[in-house]
Scaffold this motif. Structure first.
Motif, PDB file in Angstrom:
ATOM      1  N   GLU A  30       6.349 -16.829  35.142  1.00  0.00           N
ATOM      2  CA  GLU A  30       5.563 -18.061  35.078  1.00  0.00           C
ATOM      3  C   GLU A  30       5.169 -18.526  36.474  1.00  0.00           C
ATOM      4  O   GLU A  30       4.024 -18.960  36.704  1.00  0.00           O
ATOM      5  CB  GLU A  30       6.364 -19.141  34.354  1.00  0.00           C
ATOM      6  CG  GLU A  30       6.571 -18.849  32.873  1.00  0.00           C
ATOM      7  CD  GLU A  30       7.654 -19.718  32.254  1.00  0.00           C
ATOM      8  OE1 GLU A  30       8.126 -20.657  32.943  1.00  0.00           O
ATOM      9  OE2 GLU A  30       8.030 -19.456  31.095  1.00  0.00           O
TER      10      GLU A  30
ATOM     11  N   SER B 194      -4.397 -11.900  31.632  1.00  0.00           N
ATOM     12  CA  SER B 194      -4.514 -12.915  30.588  1.00  0.00           C
ATOM     13  C   SER B 194      -3.305 -12.843  29.642  1.00  0.00           C
ATOM     14  O   SER B 194      -2.541 -11.868  29.657  1.00  0.00           O
ATOM     15  CB  SER B 194      -5.798 -12.702  29.795  1.00  0.00           C
ATOM     16  OG  SER B 194      -5.707 -11.499  29.028  1.00  0.00           O
ATOM     17  N   HIS B 195      -3.168 -13.869  28.792  1.00  0.00           N
ATOM     18  CA  HIS B 195      -2.071 -13.865  27.822  1.00  0.00           C
ATOM     19  C   HIS B 195      -2.152 -12.637  26.916  1.00  0.00           C
ATOM     20  O   HIS B 195      -1.144 -11.955  26.671  1.00  0.00           O
ATOM     21  CB  HIS B 195      -2.118 -15.139  26.965  1.00  0.00           C
ATOM     22  CG  HIS B 195      -1.694 -16.375  27.683  1.00  0.00           C
ATOM     23  ND1 HIS B 195      -0.452 -16.518  28.269  1.00  0.00           N
ATOM     24  CD2 HIS B 195      -2.358 -17.545  27.921  1.00  0.00           C
ATOM     25  CE1 HIS B 195      -0.341 -17.709  28.825  1.00  0.00           C
ATOM     26  NE2 HIS B 195      -1.489 -18.353  28.636  1.00  0.00           N
ATOM     27  N   ASP B 196      -3.344 -12.340  26.409  1.00  0.00           N
ATOM     28  CA  ASP B 196      -3.495 -11.190  25.516  1.00  0.00           C
ATOM     29  C   ASP B 196      -3.205  -9.884  26.247  1.00  0.00           C
ATOM     30  O   ASP B 196      -2.582  -8.965  25.693  1.00  0.00           O
ATOM     31  CB  ASP B 196      -4.909 -11.154  24.930  1.00  0.00           C
ATOM     32  CG  ASP B 196      -5.138 -12.242  23.882  1.00  0.00           C
ATOM     33  OD1 ASP B 196      -4.143 -12.798  23.384  1.00  0.00           O
ATOM     34  OD2 ASP B 196      -6.312 -12.530  23.585  1.00  0.00           O
TER      35      ASP B 196
ATOM     36  N   ALA C 159       2.411 -16.105  37.969  1.00  0.00           N
ATOM     37  CA  ALA C 159       1.113 -16.285  37.320  1.00  0.00           C
ATOM     38  C   ALA C 159       0.431 -17.551  37.814  1.00  0.00           C
ATOM     39  O   ALA C 159      -0.760 -17.540  38.173  1.00  0.00           O
ATOM     40  CB  ALA C 159       1.286 -16.318  35.803  1.00  0.00           C
ATOM     41  N   GLN C 160       1.177 -18.643  37.867  1.00  0.00           N
ATOM     42  CA  GLN C 160       0.605 -19.896  38.346  1.00  0.00           C
ATOM     43  C   GLN C 160       0.224 -19.794  39.819  1.00  0.00           C
ATOM     44  O   GLN C 160      -0.832 -20.292  40.236  1.00  0.00           O
ATOM     45  CB  GLN C 160       1.597 -21.036  38.133  1.00  0.00           C
ATOM     46  CG  GLN C 160       1.070 -22.414  38.544  1.00  0.00           C
ATOM     47  CD  GLN C 160       2.058 -23.527  38.258  1.00  0.00           C
ATOM     48  OE1 GLN C 160       3.264 -23.292  38.180  1.00  0.00           O
ATOM     49  NE2 GLN C 160       1.562 -24.734  38.104  1.00  0.00           N
TER      50      GLN C 160
ATOM     51  N   PHE D 177      -3.371 -16.514  37.456  1.00  0.00           N
ATOM     52  CA  PHE D 177      -3.470 -15.765  36.206  1.00  0.00           C
ATOM     53  C   PHE D 177      -2.799 -16.551  35.084  1.00  0.00           C
ATOM     54  O   PHE D 177      -2.006 -17.461  35.328  1.00  0.00           O
ATOM     55  CB  PHE D 177      -2.807 -14.394  36.338  1.00  0.00           C
ATOM     56  CG  PHE D 177      -3.558 -13.436  37.227  1.00  0.00           C
ATOM     57  CD1 PHE D 177      -4.586 -12.660  36.721  1.00  0.00           C
ATOM     58  CD2 PHE D 177      -3.236 -13.302  38.573  1.00  0.00           C
ATOM     59  CE1 PHE D 177      -5.284 -11.773  37.530  1.00  0.00           C
ATOM     60  CE2 PHE D 177      -3.916 -12.418  39.394  1.00  0.00           C
ATOM     61  CZ  PHE D 177      -4.953 -11.653  38.873  1.00  0.00           C
ATOM     62  N   GLU D 178      -3.089 -16.161  33.849  1.00  0.00           N
ATOM     63  CA  GLU D 178      -2.474 -16.834  32.715  1.00  0.00           C
ATOM     64  C   GLU D 178      -1.026 -16.420  32.511  1.00  0.00           C
ATOM     65  O   GLU D 178      -0.198 -17.228  32.057  1.00  0.00           O
ATOM     66  CB  GLU D 178      -3.265 -16.530  31.431  1.00  0.00           C
ATOM     67  CG  GLU D 178      -4.644 -17.165  31.394  1.00  0.00           C
ATOM     68  CD  GLU D 178      -5.394 -16.868  30.098  1.00  0.00           C
ATOM     69  OE1 GLU D 178      -6.506 -17.383  29.936  1.00  0.00           O
ATOM     70  OE2 GLU D 178      -4.855 -16.096  29.249  1.00  0.00           O
ATOM     71  N   ALA D 179      -0.709 -15.158  32.800  1.00  0.00           N
ATOM     72  CA  ALA D 179       0.632 -14.650  32.495  1.00  0.00           C
ATOM     73  C   ALA D 179       0.958 -13.488  33.415  1.00  0.00           C
ATOM     74  O   ALA D 179       0.092 -12.940  34.108  1.00  0.00           O
ATOM     75  CB  ALA D 179       0.710 -14.206  31.031  1.00  0.00           C
TER      76      ALA D 179
END
Length: 355
Positions: A41, A218-220, A44-45, A49-51
């Motif tokens: 976390e 991304s999350h996906d 990513a932050q 990025f999201e993840a």
């Protein structure tokens, strides 16, 4: 004894060891290791990025990302001399069934935009489908100019391609960019990553953690990356003891990279002076341009065997190999190379007798 072989040889600092010892642990394959989750976390932050996903090595995080962008029979454009093509055992082809399309690397570390464009295949069943452009930054210690990265990203977007960053030493690039622009290194890192759909970041090189890399997206993308990591055998259990080292490195070892760059400059200037004035080495050492924490020097055949043996005899550890008929030495500064180590190495060079 000065060890310039690589920035992978660093030992955890006492404060990093304490963070590892105190790390709360869980089972990361179940997704409940709090230290791994915190690292992912935070990273990513930090980088926009999201993840993110923690994995054992940069080779694995690069392959996870390539696999995420490309299906069986797809193609990725890579640099001829880059790790994803030359130094990762052909994993994208062997395990991912991805066709690499290598492009000649220019002396400044870039790929010509025209060469990238020419390598993109038309939509024709005779060809592998081009899906991805990979950039490596730094590459051999060279920094890809921010404007150039933006141009490659614009070309990729125009042609409907994804972008992946092999950022094993991305923070070295950000450090150099920050020094040049007078900006903050973390801001430069986020700006660098902003052009990419995914990135791989090594924690065990200049950042000084003992093991581990991150893949970011991304999350996906990271959801699929977790499955790919499992396929590749990268699922670890109480991995928080390692993730805590990575989190500590991101928080405490980024700004100090400027010291590594400064020390390498001292080493390079000292070796250049030896090439100018040393009674034996004068005119025998080619010191290549440097930008970050990696320096290459070529030795004339007259002195190469004796000089490399002299360094080894005196405990100065470097990597060496043949390049274009000459012995090339690779010097890397890092967390465990001090001012005293630079002085010791240059003092060793100064007393070289040629025997």
């Amino acid at each position: 004894m000065p060890d310039f072989r690589s920035d992978t040889v660093t030992q955890p600092t006492p404060a990093m060891r304490a963070a590892m010892f105190d790390a709360p642990l869980g089972d990361d394959v179940f997704g409940d290791d709090p230290s791994v989750n915190a690292l992912q976390e935070y990273a990513a932050q930090l980088l926009g990025f999201e993840a993110a996903l923690f994995a054992p090595s940069g080779t694995q995080t690069n392959l996870i990302a390539l696999w995420g962008h490309c299906q069986r029979g797809d193609e990725a454009i890579v640099g001829q001399s880059w790790h994803t093509y030359r130094w990762e055992a052909g994993g994208m082809a062997v395990l991912g069934s991805i066709q690499p399309q290598p492009v000649e690397t220019q002396p400044d570390g870039t790929l010509r935009l025209s060469d990238i464009a020419a390598a993109i295949k038309p939509d024709d069943p005779h060809f592998a489908r081009t899906r991805l452009v990979v950039l490596e930054n730094t590459t051999g210690g060279q920094v890809l100019p921010p404007a150039y990265v933006a141009e490659v990203a614009a070309l990729a977007r125009q042609r409907g391609l994804a972008m992946h960053l092999d950022g094993a030493r991305m923070f070295n690039a950000a450090t150099a960019n920050a020094a040049k622009a007078g900006t903050d290194v973390y801001d430069e890192a986020r700006a660098l990553c902003s052009h990419f759909d995914s990135a791989s970041l090594c924690l065990s090189k200049g950042l000084g953690a003992p093991i581990g890399s991150l893949v970011l997206g991304s999350h996906d993308f990271i959801r699929q990356a977790r499955r790919t990591r499992k396929i590749l055998g990268g699922g670890m259990r109480q991995a928080g003891v390692l993730a805590a080292a990575g989190r500590y490195a991101l928080e405490h070892h980024v700004r100090r990279m400027a010291d590594d760059h400064a020390r390498l400059a001292q080493l390079a200037e000292g070796l250049a002076e030896a090439n100018r004035s040393h009674p034996v080495l004068r005119g025998k050492i080619t010191v290549h341009p440097w930008q970050t924490n990696i320096l290459f020097t070529d030795l004339h055949t007259d002195v190469a065997p004796a000089f490399t043996a002299w360094l080894a005899q005196h405990g100065v550890r470097v990597t060496s190999g043949l390049y274009a008929g000459q012995t090339r030495l690779r010097w890397v500064s890092h967390l465990d190379v001090s001012d005293a180590d630079i002085k010791a190495a240059l003092d060793c060079v100064a007393i070289f007798t040629g025997n």
